[in-house]
Design a protein around this motif. Structure first.
Motif, PDB file in Angstrom:
ATOM      1  N   ALA A 451       0.819  -1.207   0.000  1.00  0.00           N
ATOM      2  CA  ALA A 451       0.000   0.000   0.000  1.00  0.00           C
ATOM      3  C   ALA A 451       0.855   1.260   0.000  1.00  0.00           C
ATOM      4  CB  ALA A 451      -0.932  -0.010   1.213  1.00  0.00           C
ATOM      5  N   SER A 452       1.926   1.262   0.786  1.00  0.00           N
ATOM      6  CA  SER A 452       2.781   2.455   0.862  1.00  0.00           C
ATOM      7  C   SER A 452       3.423   2.744  -0.486  1.00  0.00           C
ATOM      8  CB  SER A 452       3.866   2.262   1.922  1.00  0.00           C
ATOM      9  OG  SER A 452       3.293   2.090   3.199  1.00  0.00           O
ATOM     10  N   GLY A 453       3.904   1.722  -1.180  1.00  0.00           N
ATOM     11  CA  GLY A 453       4.507   1.921  -2.489  1.00  0.00           C
ATOM     12  C   GLY A 453       3.500   2.391  -3.518  1.00  0.00           C
ATOM     13  N   SER A 454       2.297   1.803  -3.501  1.00  0.00           N
ATOM     14  CA  SER A 454       1.261   2.226  -4.443  1.00  0.00           C
ATOM     15  C   SER A 454       0.865   3.677  -4.210  1.00  0.00           C
ATOM     16  CB  SER A 454       0.032   1.318  -4.308  1.00  0.00           C
ATOM     17  OG  SER A 454       0.362  -0.018  -4.624  1.00  0.00           O
ATOM     18  N   LEU A 455       0.720   4.062  -2.940  1.00  0.00           N
ATOM     19  CA  LEU A 455       0.369   5.440  -2.624  1.00  0.00           C
ATOM     20  C   LEU A 455       1.476   6.395  -3.054  1.00  0.00           C
ATOM     21  CD1 LEU A 455      -1.737   7.272  -1.398  1.00  0.00           C
ATOM     22  CD2 LEU A 455      -0.703   6.903   0.855  1.00  0.00           C
ATOM     23  N   ALA A 456       2.745   5.995  -2.876  1.00  0.00           N
ATOM     24  CA  ALA A 456       3.866   6.827  -3.307  1.00  0.00           C
ATOM     25  C   ALA A 456       3.855   7.005  -4.818  1.00  0.00           C
ATOM     26  CB  ALA A 456       5.188   6.205  -2.860  1.00  0.00           C
ATOM     27  N   ALA A 457       3.566   5.921  -5.572  1.00  0.00           N
ATOM     28  CA  ALA A 457       3.520   6.019  -7.030  1.00  0.00           C
ATOM     29  C   ALA A 457       2.375   6.918  -7.477  1.00  0.00           C
ATOM     30  CB  ALA A 457       3.370   4.620  -7.638  1.00  0.00           C
ATOM     31  N   ALA A 458       1.206   6.767  -6.842  1.00  0.00           N
ATOM     32  CA  ALA A 458       0.059   7.598  -7.207  1.00  0.00           C
ATOM     33  C   ALA A 458       0.318   9.070  -6.875  1.00  0.00           C
ATOM     34  CB  ALA A 458      -1.194   7.099  -6.481  1.00  0.00           C
ATOM     35  N   LEU A 700      -0.048  15.084   5.098  1.00  0.00           N
ATOM     36  CA  LEU A 700       0.445  14.020   5.968  1.00  0.00           C
ATOM     37  C   LEU A 700      -0.447  13.858   7.196  1.00  0.00           C
ATOM     38  CD1 LEU A 700       4.296  14.719   5.802  1.00  0.00           C
ATOM     39  CD2 LEU A 700       2.916  13.171   4.399  1.00  0.00           C
ATOM     40  N   ARG A 701      -0.894  14.958   7.730  1.00  0.00           N
ATOM     41  CA  ARG A 701      -1.780  14.867   8.902  1.00  0.00           C
ATOM     42  C   ARG A 701      -3.136  14.284   8.519  1.00  0.00           C
ATOM     43  NH1 ARG A 701      -0.187  20.905  10.976  1.00  0.00           N
ATOM     44  NH2 ARG A 701       1.977  20.417  11.480  1.00  0.00           N
ATOM     45  N   MET A 702      -3.583  14.590   7.311  1.00  0.00           N
ATOM     46  CA  MET A 702      -4.838  13.996   6.843  1.00  0.00           C
ATOM     47  C   MET A 702      -4.709  12.471   6.751  1.00  0.00           C
ATOM     48  SD  MET A 702      -7.945  14.474   5.784  1.00  0.00           S
ATOM     49  CE  MET A 702      -8.126  16.158   5.200  1.00  0.00           C
ATOM     50  N   LEU A 703      -3.581  11.994   6.256  1.00  0.00           N
ATOM     51  CA  LEU A 703      -3.367  10.548   6.204  1.00  0.00           C
ATOM     52  C   LEU A 703      -3.394   9.935   7.590  1.00  0.00           C
ATOM     53  CD1 LEU A 703      -0.518  10.352   3.507  1.00  0.00           C
ATOM     54  CD2 LEU A 703      -2.879   9.572   3.264  1.00  0.00           C
ATOM     55  N   ARG A 704      -2.841  10.634   8.553  1.00  0.00           N
ATOM     56  CA  ARG A 704      -2.864  10.120   9.922  1.00  0.00           C
ATOM     57  C   ARG A 704      -4.288  10.110  10.464  1.00  0.00           C
ATOM     58  NH1 ARG A 704      -1.085   7.955  12.961  1.00  0.00           N
ATOM     59  NH2 ARG A 704      -0.024   9.048  14.655  1.00  0.00           N
ATOM     60  N   LEU A 705      -5.087  11.117  10.110  1.00  0.00           N
ATOM     61  CA  LEU A 705      -6.451  11.193  10.622  1.00  0.00           C
ATOM     62  C   LEU A 705      -7.351  10.109  10.040  1.00  0.00           C
ATOM     63  CD1 LEU A 705      -7.067  15.049  10.685  1.00  0.00           C
ATOM     64  CD2 LEU A 705      -6.902  13.513  12.646  1.00  0.00           C
ATOM     65  N   VAL A 706      -7.064   9.693   8.798  1.00  0.00           N
ATOM     66  CA  VAL A 706      -7.925   8.683   8.183  1.00  0.00           C
ATOM     67  C   VAL A 706      -7.469   7.278   8.520  1.00  0.00           C
ATOM     68  CG1 VAL A 706      -8.593  10.207   6.301  1.00  0.00           C
ATOM     69  CG2 VAL A 706      -6.613   8.698   6.013  1.00  0.00           C
ATOM     70  N   GLY A 707      -6.475   7.136   9.388  1.00  0.00           N
ATOM     71  CA  GLY A 707      -6.123   5.820   9.889  1.00  0.00           C
ATOM     72  C   GLY A 707      -4.746   5.310   9.557  1.00  0.00           C
ATOM     73  N   SER A 708      -3.979   6.013   8.742  1.00  0.00           N
ATOM     74  CA  SER A 708      -2.618   5.552   8.426  1.00  0.00           C
ATOM     75  C   SER A 708      -1.740   5.693   9.653  1.00  0.00           C
ATOM     76  CB  SER A 708      -2.024   6.377   7.281  1.00  0.00           C
ATOM     77  OG  SER A 708      -2.774   6.228   6.108  1.00  0.00           O
ATOM     78  N   ARG A 710       1.909   6.137  11.598  1.00  0.00           N
ATOM     79  CA  ARG A 710       3.079   6.983  11.353  1.00  0.00           C
ATOM     80  C   ARG A 710       4.110   6.218  10.533  1.00  0.00           C
ATOM     81  NH1 ARG A 710       7.763   8.192  14.413  1.00  0.00           N
ATOM     82  NH2 ARG A 710       8.470  10.360  14.162  1.00  0.00           N
ATOM     83  N   ARG A 711       4.253   4.936  10.804  1.00  0.00           N
ATOM     84  CA  ARG A 711       5.213   4.119  10.070  1.00  0.00           C
ATOM     85  C   ARG A 711       4.822   3.997   8.607  1.00  0.00           C
ATOM     86  NH1 ARG A 711       6.909  -2.069  11.816  1.00  0.00           N
ATOM     87  NH2 ARG A 711       8.536  -2.356  10.220  1.00  0.00           N
ATOM     88  N   GLN A 712       3.507   3.848   8.315  1.00  0.00           N
ATOM     89  CA  GLN A 712       3.062   3.739   6.931  1.00  0.00           C
ATOM     90  C   GLN A 712       3.311   5.031   6.158  1.00  0.00           C
ATOM     91  OE1 GLN A 712      -0.985   2.579   7.816  1.00  0.00           O
ATOM     92  NE2 GLN A 712      -0.624   0.462   7.110  1.00  0.00           N
ATOM     93  N   VAL A 713       3.059   6.173   6.811  1.00  0.00           N
ATOM     94  CA  VAL A 713       3.294   7.453   6.149  1.00  0.00           C
ATOM     95  C   VAL A 713       4.779   7.630   5.833  1.00  0.00           C
ATOM     96  CG1 VAL A 713       3.182   9.962   6.409  1.00  0.00           C
ATOM     97  CG2 VAL A 713       1.279   8.536   7.183  1.00  0.00           C
ATOM     98  N   LEU A 714       5.643   7.301   6.796  1.00  0.00           N
ATOM     99  CA  LEU A 714       7.078   7.427   6.570  1.00  0.00           C
ATOM    100  C   LEU A 714       7.558   6.466   5.490  1.00  0.00           C
ATOM    101  CD1 LEU A 714       8.402   7.843  10.221  1.00  0.00           C
ATOM    102  CD2 LEU A 714       8.290   9.582   8.440  1.00  0.00           C
ATOM    103  N   ARG A 715       6.950   5.267   5.444  1.00  0.00           N
ATOM    104  CA  ARG A 715       7.343   4.321   4.413  1.00  0.00           C
ATOM    105  C   ARG A 715       6.955   4.850   3.033  1.00  0.00           C
ATOM    106  NH1 ARG A 715       4.639  -0.758   5.681  1.00  0.00           N
ATOM    107  NH2 ARG A 715       6.145  -0.874   7.398  1.00  0.00           N
ATOM    108  N   MET A 716       5.777   5.470   2.934  1.00  0.00           N
ATOM    109  CA  MET A 716       5.366   6.081   1.672  1.00  0.00           C
ATOM    110  C   MET A 716       6.364   7.159   1.240  1.00  0.00           C
ATOM    111  SD  MET A 716       2.131   8.572   0.909  1.00  0.00           S
ATOM    112  CE  MET A 716       3.017   9.872   1.787  1.00  0.00           C
ATOM    113  N   SER A 781       7.385  16.861  11.143  1.00  0.00           N
ATOM    114  CA  SER A 781       5.980  17.190  10.891  1.00  0.00           C
ATOM    115  C   SER A 781       5.040  16.202  11.573  1.00  0.00           C
ATOM    116  CB  SER A 781       5.700  17.202   9.387  1.00  0.00           C
ATOM    117  OG  SER A 781       6.451  18.193   8.737  1.00  0.00           O
ATOM    118  N   LEU A 782       5.389  14.914  11.565  1.00  0.00           N
ATOM    119  CA  LEU A 782       4.497  13.902  12.128  1.00  0.00           C
ATOM    120  C   LEU A 782       4.549  13.862  13.644  1.00  0.00           C
ATOM    121  CD1 LEU A 782       5.101  11.014   9.575  1.00  0.00           C
ATOM    122  CD2 LEU A 782       3.065  12.444   9.810  1.00  0.00           C
TER     123      LEU A 782
END
Length: 789
Positions: A451-458, A700-708, A710-716, A781-782
């Motif tokens: 998921a992190s790689g797909s989100l990074a590509a998108a 980035l904060r929006m991603l955290r609010l929707v359930g991601s 911190r590790r997933q955001v950093l991996r992205m 930021s996170l």
């Protein structure tokens, strides 16, 4: 209430300084680079030395140490000049012509060696004592042949043997003088110098300079005052400093301005929501432009003032290193004036204003009702100005690459230099399109990373402009650093291979006696050869060797046309690159200037391929007699055992190592230029990445609010950083190879030599830079509260 653009700009800078930090850093670095190069350029233009040898000489008549010729044609014709490799001299006949105007003293300086192979000592005629201040400490002045005055060594009445340019001679010591040196009578000094028909200079006492100039009638220079500092090393230092400050400085300044403009445009683009709100509440396009201009006027001057400090520091360090390595004489001083500093600050200010104006055009023109909607998403449509320009630059780069690949000599080298600039311009202008293509290609393997790689590509594909602003500085750093460094490694490898394959001698005796026998004597020097054809013909320094004997027994020059067996006085053998540049072959005549600037047009009898390692021009040693400063062979190449009494000998491998040591200054200069350009681009890349990540705090904060997590955001973000670094390394490598391949083929005749470890370190540094500049601000930021978006 009327909108006050200046007040809004001041408030934005005062209340949100972090939003302008990236712009400030980019402009500061630009001013530092431009001011440092400007200081070196001014130092080269003003470089001077106080007269030393001729300090007490009222008027000095000396030869022009440069060769002048007309380049171009028609109304575009212009004069060019290049310094002669060694000392140019005046015709000895001038001495009689000038004698009626005052007391005329001939001056010749040449090296001699004492018994036992001691090092060279400067020798001259005793008449020079009149302007050098040399005084007898005992005995008398030399007046007859075979008499000498010494500064140290044997006492009066003793007999000594000296090794002179015309051979070993025995002399009787008739006096002692203070200091070090050897003095003969004026007549004998001219005879022993090896060039009796030419003088280093003529010094006149009690003579009117204007009358002297009239008598000389343009055949030599008449020097007075500070111009009496006749120092070949000073001319070389001026050329070096003006070359660094002008040629390299121009490229560095363009790169710096180009990068700073991109950063300013990114900063303005990141605030599109603010400008959209201002347009929505009634701000006019003119007010938007005034806000951006005022912000530039608030940030750029401070960056200019502070940027001059590291600029002066860089210039001082660079100048000091060149002086410590002997490239600049100790008496030359660094010139630091207000001119380059003000110009550099002005460049920074103009860059900020123009980049801000260009970036503010769209938010200023857009209709108020569409402003907020347009600011919410990134524009996908390519610009109608930059896209055609980018396509033109890409086509121009491809055309130059094709021309360089199918040409030879200077044509290939000149075309290759345009490749890197045009391709870099294309990357900048077509950045969003190229970034979208990179995201599409490199995003395929990312989608397999979860998921992190797909989100990074998108993310990368959807924000191509943001991706392009991060990729461009990395491409710049990789391309320029690779070209500068790997061009030098390619030349070094080709030189080493040619020396190893071409040197057949078993031993090399450096600085042999003038009457040495038992091998082939080599006189290593440089000549000026006419390179190019047509209106762009120009003299350029070329390494040369004069050979006394059958050179084929001690060297394999890799002859591909003609024969070295026909080498005799009035003929020459040349390297492939020179022949291709001038479009010459066996039977043609090549236009040369010998080491002292005397013209020659020998017939080419052979063309060879190992000139980079052994000498680009090979001619009989007799053709160099009287035209070099040393006046003697510099090496003796021996096959078999070393004859006795010729001094220490070294092996071919030791000789090759010593030759590479002499090229250390050039290697160091290339490394410094690569560090300056690459370092600036690296800072610009890090600056851009930090700005980009900090601008994404809401996302980035929006991603955290929707359930991601911190590790997933950093991996992205880590995958995005690797995509940016990988794209930058790939594009930079492609541009570097497109430039290096034809360039090294023209210079060395071989493909580029890229040490794997060195290239891997460049690529790793680019990837590490991208990861560090992305993850550090992301962690910051996170860590902050995610409760508000």
């Amino acid at each position: 209430m009327p909108l006050r653009p200046n007040g809004l700009a001041r408030a934005a800078v005062r209340l949100r300084p972090a939003a302008f930090a990236g712009t400030f850093v980019a402009l500061l670095m630009t001013v530092a680079i431009v001011s440092a190069c400007g200081i070196l350029l001014e130092s080269g233009a003003r470089a001077s030395l106080p007269p030393t040898r001729y300090a007490q000489a009222p008027v000095v008549v000396a030869a022009d140490q440069q060769i002048h010729w007309q380049a171009g044609s028609g109304e575009g014709a212009y004069e060019e000049a290049v310094r002669v490799p060694e000392r140019a001299r005046v015709d000895a006949a001038l001495l009689e012509r000038l004698a009626p105007l005052g007391r005329a003293v001939p001056d010749v300086v040449f090296p001699v060696r004492g018994e036992g192979g001691s090092g060279p000592v400067e020798a001259s005629g005793w008449g020079a004592a009149a302007f050098t201040g040399t005084a007898l400490a005992g005995g008398r002045a030399p007046g007859a042949p075979g008499e000498v005055v010494l500064g140290a060594g044997a006492g009066a009445g003793e007999r000594i043997t000296l090794d002179t340019p015309v051979g070993k001679r025995e002399f009787r010591v008739v006096g002692r003088a203070g200091g070090t040196g050897v003095w003969f009578s004026d007549a004998e000094a001219r005879a022993l110098s090896g060039h009796p028909g030419a003088l280093d200079a003529v010094v006149l006492f009690d003579a009117d300079p204007d009358r002297v100039r009239a008598a000389v009638d343009g055949r030599a220079q008449v020097l007075t005052g500070a111009a009496r500092a006749v120092d070949p090393q000073l001319a070389g230092a001026k050329d070096l400093l003006t070359g660094l400050g002008g040629s390299f400085g121009g490229i560095a300044a363009l790169v710096a301005v180009f990068t700073a403009a991109g950063t300013v445009a990114l900063s303005v683009g990141q605030r599109s929501r603010e400008f959209a709100l201002l347009r929505a509440v009634g701000a006019t396009p003119r007010q938007i432009r005034r806000i951006v201009a005022t912000e530039a006027l608030l940030v750029a001057p401070a960056a200019g003032v502070l940027g001059c400090v590291p600029g002066i520091g860089l210039a001082v360090w660079w100048f000091g290193q060149l002086q410590a390595k002997g490239a600049i004489p100790a008496g030359v001083e660094l010139a630091v004036s207000w001119i380059p500093l003000v110009c550099a600050a002005g460049v920074g200010l103009v860059t900020a204003l123009l980049a801000g104006w260009a970036a503010a055009r769209r938010p200023a023109r857009i209709r108020p009702g569409q402003a907020l909607a347009a600011a919410a998403v990134e524009r996908l449509r390519p610009g109608w100005i930059r896209t055609p320009l980018g396509i033109a630059a890409l086509a121009g780069g491809a055309a130059c690459a094709g021309l360089a690949a199918t040409s030879g000599g200077d044509d290939a080298a000149n075309a290759a230099l345009g490749v890197v600039m045009l391709f870099m311009l294309a990357v900048a202008l077509l950045g969003p399109l190229i970034a979208r293509a990179c995201a599409g290609v490199l995003g395929l393997p990312l989608r397999a990373a979860g998921a992190s790689g797909s989100l990074a590509a998108a993310n990368s594909r959807a924000h191509a402009r943001r991706l392009a602003s991060a990729i461009t500085p990395i491409v710049l750093a990789m391309a320029f650093s690779s070209v500068l460094v790997f061009l030098h490694t390619s030349e070094e490898e080709a030189t080493r291979q040619q020396q190893a394959a071409g040197l057949l001698a078993d031993h090399v005796i450096t600085d042999p006696p003038a009457d040495a026998r038992g091998g082939v004597a080599i006189t290593r020097t440089s000549v000026l050869a006419m390179f190019g054809t047509g209106p762009e013909r120009r003299f350029q320094s070329a390494s040369a060797q004069g050979v006394a004997g059958d050179v084929t027994t001690v060297q394999d020059l890799g002859v591909r046309e003609g024969s070295l067996g026909t080498l005799r006085p009035g003929t020459v053998a040349v390297d492939r690159a020179l022949a291709e540049s001038a479009r010459l072959g066996v039977g043609d005549r090549v236009e040369l200037r010998l080491p002292d600037g005397v013209p020659a047009d020998p017939e080419i009898v052979a063309v060879y391929t190992r000139g980079l390692g052994l000498g680009q021009v090979t001619l009989p040693a007799s053709d160099l007699t009287g035209h070099t400063t040393a006046g003697r062979a510099t090496e003796l190449l021996v096959r078999g055992p070393v004859p006795a009494g010729l001094g220490p000998a070294v092996s071919p491998s030791e000789w090759t190592t010593a030759q590479s040591t002499e090229r250390e200054v050039s290697a160091w200069a290339n490394a410094v230029m690569a560090a300056v350009l690459g370092g600036f681009a690296a800072v610009a890349a890090a600056n851009t990445l930090v700005m980009t990540v900090l601008d994404r705090r809401r996302e980035l904060r929006m991603l955290r609010l929707v359930g991601s997590t911190r590790r997933q955001v950093l991996r992205m973000l880590r995958w995005e950083a690797l995509l940016i670094g990988g794209a930058g390394v790939t594009l930079g490598t492609a541009i570097a190879l497109a430039t290096l391949y034809p360039l090294t083929k023209a210079v060395t005749g071989a493909p580029p030599h890229v040490p794997p470890v060195l290239y891997a370190s460049f690529a790793a540094a680019a990837l590490a830079l991208g990861l560090t500049a992305t993850l550090l601000p992301a962690h910051w930021s996170l860590r902050r509260r995610t409760g508000g978006v």
